[in-house]
Design an enzyme around this catalytic site. Structure first.
Site, mmCIF file in Angstrom:
data_model
loop_
_atom_site.group_PDB
_atom_site.id
_atom_site.type_symbol
_atom_site.label_atom_id
_atom_site.label_comp_id
_atom_site.label_asym_id
_atom_site.label_seq_id
_atom_site.Cartn_x
_atom_site.Cartn_y
_atom_site.Cartn_z
ATOM 1 N N HIS A 181 -6.387 -5.672 -2.412
ATOM 2 C CA HIS A 181 -7.195 -5.802 -1.199
ATOM 3 C C HIS A 181 -7.483 -7.255 -0.847
ATOM 4 C CE1 HIS A 181 -8.670 -1.340 -1.560
ATOM 5 N NE2 HIS A 181 -7.426 -1.447 -1.160
ATOM 6 N N ASN A 216 -3.007 8.751 4.997
ATOM 7 C CA ASN A 216 -1.722 8.227 5.444
ATOM 8 C C ASN A 216 -1.694 7.907 6.931
ATOM 9 O OD1 ASN A 216 -0.571 8.231 2.989
ATOM 10 N ND2 ASN A 216 0.730 10.017 3.320
ATOM 11 N N ARG A 276 0.830 -1.211 0.000
ATOM 12 C CA ARG A 276 0.000 0.000 0.000
ATOM 13 C C ARG A 276 0.864 1.261 0.000
ATOM 14 N NH1 ARG A 276 -3.487 2.533 4.673
ATOM 15 N NH2 ARG A 276 -4.959 3.787 3.473
HETATM 16 C C1 HEM Z 1 -8.872 1.875 -5.898
HETATM 17 C C2 HEM Z 1 -8.718 2.759 -4.949
HETATM 18 C C3 HEM Z 1 -8.286 2.378 -3.559
HETATM 19 C C4 HEM Z 1 -8.878 2.781 -2.415
HETATM 20 C C5 HEM Z 1 -10.058 3.708 -2.287
HETATM 21 C C6 HEM Z 1 -8.169 2.161 -1.325
HETATM 22 C C7 HEM Z 1 -8.475 2.354 0.004
HETATM 23 C C8 HEM Z 1 -7.912 1.652 1.044
HETATM 24 C C9 HEM Z 1 -8.265 1.799 2.421
HETATM 25 C C10 HEM Z 1 -9.271 2.792 2.973
HETATM 26 C C11 HEM Z 1 -7.558 0.900 3.136
HETATM 27 C C12 HEM Z 1 -7.641 0.628 4.621
HETATM 28 C C13 HEM Z 1 -6.698 1.465 5.427
HETATM 29 C C14 HEM Z 1 -6.943 1.275 6.904
HETATM 30 O O1 HEM Z 1 -8.058 1.564 7.330
HETATM 31 O O2 HEM Z 1 -6.028 0.835 7.616
HETATM 32 C C15 HEM Z 1 -6.745 0.188 2.199
HETATM 33 C C16 HEM Z 1 -5.887 -0.808 2.539
HETATM 34 C C17 HEM Z 1 -5.015 -1.390 1.637
HETATM 35 N N1 HEM Z 1 -4.857 -1.059 0.320
HETATM 36 FE FE1 HEM Z 1 -6.062 0.100 -0.768
HETATM 37 N N2 HEM Z 1 -7.176 1.389 -1.822
HETATM 38 C C18 HEM Z 1 -7.196 1.498 -3.192
HETATM 39 C C19 HEM Z 1 -6.313 0.929 -4.074
HETATM 40 C C20 HEM Z 1 -5.216 0.197 -3.682
HETATM 41 C C21 HEM Z 1 -4.117 -0.151 -4.545
HETATM 42 C C22 HEM Z 1 -3.952 0.288 -5.989
HETATM 43 C C23 HEM Z 1 -3.262 -0.897 -3.792
HETATM 44 C C24 HEM Z 1 -1.949 -1.508 -4.190
HETATM 45 C C25 HEM Z 1 -1.635 -1.904 -5.384
HETATM 46 C C26 HEM Z 1 -3.852 -1.023 -2.480
HETATM 47 C C27 HEM Z 1 -3.341 -1.769 -1.463
HETATM 48 C C28 HEM Z 1 -3.874 -1.836 -0.189
HETATM 49 C C29 HEM Z 1 -3.404 -2.761 0.818
HETATM 50 C C30 HEM Z 1 -2.372 -3.849 0.604
HETATM 51 C C31 HEM Z 1 -4.112 -2.473 1.985
HETATM 52 C C32 HEM Z 1 -3.950 -3.124 3.350
HETATM 53 C C33 HEM Z 1 -3.012 -2.268 4.173
HETATM 54 C C34 HEM Z 1 -2.630 -2.860 5.520
HETATM 55 O O3 HEM Z 1 -2.767 -4.068 5.716
HETATM 56 O O4 HEM Z 1 -2.147 -2.077 6.352
HETATM 57 N N3 HEM Z 1 -5.013 -0.329 -2.444
HETATM 58 N N4 HEM Z 1 -6.969 0.664 0.931
HETATM 59 C C1 LIG Z 2 2.854 7.313 9.994
HETATM 60 C C2 LIG Z 2 2.805 8.765 10.225
HETATM 61 O O1 LIG Z 2 3.726 9.507 9.972
HETATM 62 N N1 LIG Z 2 1.671 9.208 10.714
HETATM 63 C C3 LIG Z 2 1.479 10.605 10.975
HETATM 64 C C4 LIG Z 2 0.221 11.059 10.303
HETATM 65 O O2 LIG Z 2 -0.096 12.344 10.653
HETATM 66 C C5 LIG Z 2 -0.282 12.572 12.048
HETATM 67 C C6 LIG Z 2 -0.785 13.967 12.246
HETATM 68 O O3 LIG Z 2 0.003 14.883 11.585
HETATM 69 C C7 LIG Z 2 1.022 12.278 12.776
HETATM 70 O O4 LIG Z 2 0.842 12.439 14.170
HETATM 71 C C8 LIG Z 2 1.424 10.843 12.479
HETATM 72 O O5 LIG Z 2 2.670 10.561 13.056
#
Ligand code: HEM
Ligand SMILES: CC(=O)N[C@H]1CO[C@H](CO)[C@@H](O)[C@@H]1O
Ligand SMILES: *[C@@H]1O[C@H](CO)[C@@H](O)[C@H](O)[C@H]1NC(C)=O
Ligand SMILES: *[C@@H]1O[C@H](CO)[C@@H](O)[C@H](O)[C@H]1NC(C)=O
Ligand SMILES: *[C@@H]1O[C@H](CO)[C@@H](O)[C@H](O)[C@H]1NC(C)=O
Ligand SMILES: *[C@@H]1O[C@H](CO)[C@@H](O)[C@H](O)[C@H]1NC(C)=O
Ligand SMILES: *[C@@H]1O[C@H](CO)[C@@H](O)[C@H](O)[C@H]1NC(C)=O
Ligand SMILES: *[C@@H]1O[C@H](CO)[C@@H](O)[C@H](O)[C@H]1NC(C)=O
Length: 326
Positions: free
Chosen positions: A191, A93, A61
């Site tokens: 995902h 982020n 991601r």
């Molecule tokens: C199409 C639009 C996309 C949206 C709106 C989106 C949105 C999100 C969101 C909201 C999360 C959850 C973050 C959290 O709550 O911790 C997430 C997780 C993730 N996304 Fe996406 N994403 C998109 C596309 C992608 C793409 C293109 C990739 C990589 C090629 C990707 C890889 C991932 C992965 C691997 C996670 C899991 C992260 C973790 O385990 O910490 N996503 N995404």
């Molecule tokens: C991972 C990271 O850098 N997270 C930052 C995102 O933004 C908040 C608010 O500015 C920081 O407190 C986090 O450290």
């Protein structure tokens, strides 16, 4: 054709050939300047990811978030300063993870060849190697990216698609990076691994979809009941949920199967069914082989890894990935 014409064509074709080559990424860009670089990255990943497999998704991601803002230039890694809000501080982020992992790789690579290997290349290599190490697809990563000098939180907000995006918005955000509907569907397949935080990404679908205390009708209602058991209130800030429950560490086809059952976690996942081209792409992927998905996913990752890259003498090679050199 006269001699002059011929010479002109030869000169033009040589220029045409050299031009893009000079500006392009190359396979094994560090072969002369830091021949062990890619091996150091791979060894670090192979040593650490098996003990922390949940980082693989975070690192994948991170590569996506990097490439979508100012190109794949490690701008995502820069810390905010007293007069600059960096990408890291933007809402999408807040849930990025794995910064320490990148720093770990960088310090080993710096010890081997100081000031040679960019943070941007490290992100791209680490993402690929991490996914491969958990048994997922692999793809070629040409290198030679340079690190950017600017990291701007507002730009992150504007360029990274939100989980509430509809199909039109997703397509326009991807196409602004030179990625098409097929890339959108394939890359969303990421995902199949990883986790999401309830409050940030999908709680509203369960509790207050259109501001009337309602549920998102595009979400399978049985699944919604299950999600609500975990994510008990719309403001639940701590609960995390596997995006592909049961196989969230396995890079498989079940993301597409879930989306088809209206069990994609985000509105942006569900949105992929609202367009006939992307829907039929999903059906094909879900019914196809894993190796077909892997090949196609890898092709789209290679495209994403080239978005807006800085090469040659633009940008810099950061010494510390979190701060500019000067
Ligand atoms: C199409 C639009 C996309 C949206 C709106 C989106 C949105 C999100 C969101 C909201 C999360 C959850 C973050 C959290 O709550 O911790 C997430 C997780 C993730 N996304 Fe996406 N994403 C998109 C596309 C992608 C793409 C293109 C990739 C990589 C090629 C990707 C890889 C991932 C992965 C691997 C996670 C899991 C992260 C973790 O385990 O910490 N996503 N995404
Ligand atoms: C991972 C990271 O850098 N997270 C930052 C995102 O933004 C908040 C608010 O500015 C920081 O407190 C986090 O450290
Ligand atoms: C960057 O920020 C992180 C998290 O806030 C912090 O741990 C790290 O020490 C900072 N790095 C530098 C070089 O300032
Ligand atoms: C960050 O980007 C936004 C949107 O493009 C722009 O308005 C703003 O001036 C930028 N901030 C800085 C500090 O450059
Ligand atoms: C998609 O979302 C954008 C931005 O929120 C909105 O302007 C647009 O009307 C929506 N499109 C459709 C077809 O719903
Ligand atoms: C749902 O959203 C509406 C409009 O944003 C808001 O007024 C209301 O308080 C919300 N309800 C709940 C239960 O959060
Ligand atoms: C979750 O975070 C939001 C925003 O920071 C805050 O308004 C809310 O009270 C928090 N919810 C809980 C249950 O802690
Ligand atoms: C979600 O929870 C995190 C962690 O508590 C909090 O920082 C953030 O503001 C919350 N977001 C929302 C939209 O409530």
């Amino acid at each position: 054709m006269g001699r002059m014409g011929c010479a002109a064509i030869i000169i033009l074709s040589v220029l045409g050939f050299l031009g893009p080559v000079l500006a392009d990424l190359q396979m094994d860009f560090y072969a002369q300047t830091c021949p062990k670089a890619e091996k150091i990255v791979l060894d670090y990943v192979k040593k650490h990811i098996p003990h922390a497999p949940s980082l693989a998704s975070a690192l994948l991601r991170m590569h996506f978030h990097d490439c979508f803002v100012r190109g794949c230039d490690a701008s995502v890694l820069l810390n905010s300063t007293s007069n600059n809000q960096a990408e890291k501080s933007a809402i999408p982020n807040l849930t990025l993870r794995g910064f320490g992992f990148i720093d770990g790789v960088k310090s080993l690579v710096e010890a081997e060849c100081p000031g040679v290997v960019s943070c941007a290349d490290i992100i791209a290599l680490v993402a690929r190697d991490s996914v491969a190490t958990i048994g997922g697809p692999t793809w070629e990563v040409p290198t030679g990216r340079r690190d950017g000098l600017i990291s701007n939180a507002t730009e992150a907000l504007n360029n990274i698609p939100s989980p509430f995006s509809n199909f039109t918005t997703l397509v326009s955000k991807f196409s602004s990076k030179g990625l098409d509907v097929k890339d959108l569907v394939l890359l969303s397949g990421a995902h199949t691994i990883g986790i999401a935080h309830c409050n940030q990404s999908f709680a509203l679908r369960l509790y207050n979809f259109s501001g009337h205390g309602d549920e998102d009708p595009s979400l399978d209602s049985e699944y919604a009941v299950h999600l609500k058991e975990k994510c008990k209130t719309p403001l639940d800030n701590t609960t995390i949920f596997e995006m592909d429950p049961g196989s969230f560490r396995t890079f498989d086809l079940s993301y597409y199967k879930l989306v088809l059952k209206r069990r994609g976690l985000f509105e942006s996942d569900a949105a992929l069914l609202t367009n006939s081209a992307s829907k039929s792409e999903i059906i094909q992927l879900a019914q196809g082989t894993l190796s077909n998905f892997y090949t196609e996913f890898g092709n789209s990752m290679m495209k994403m890894g080239k978005v807006g890259v800085k090469t040659g003498s633009s940008g810099e090679i950061r010494k510390n990935c979190a701060v500019l050199n000067s």
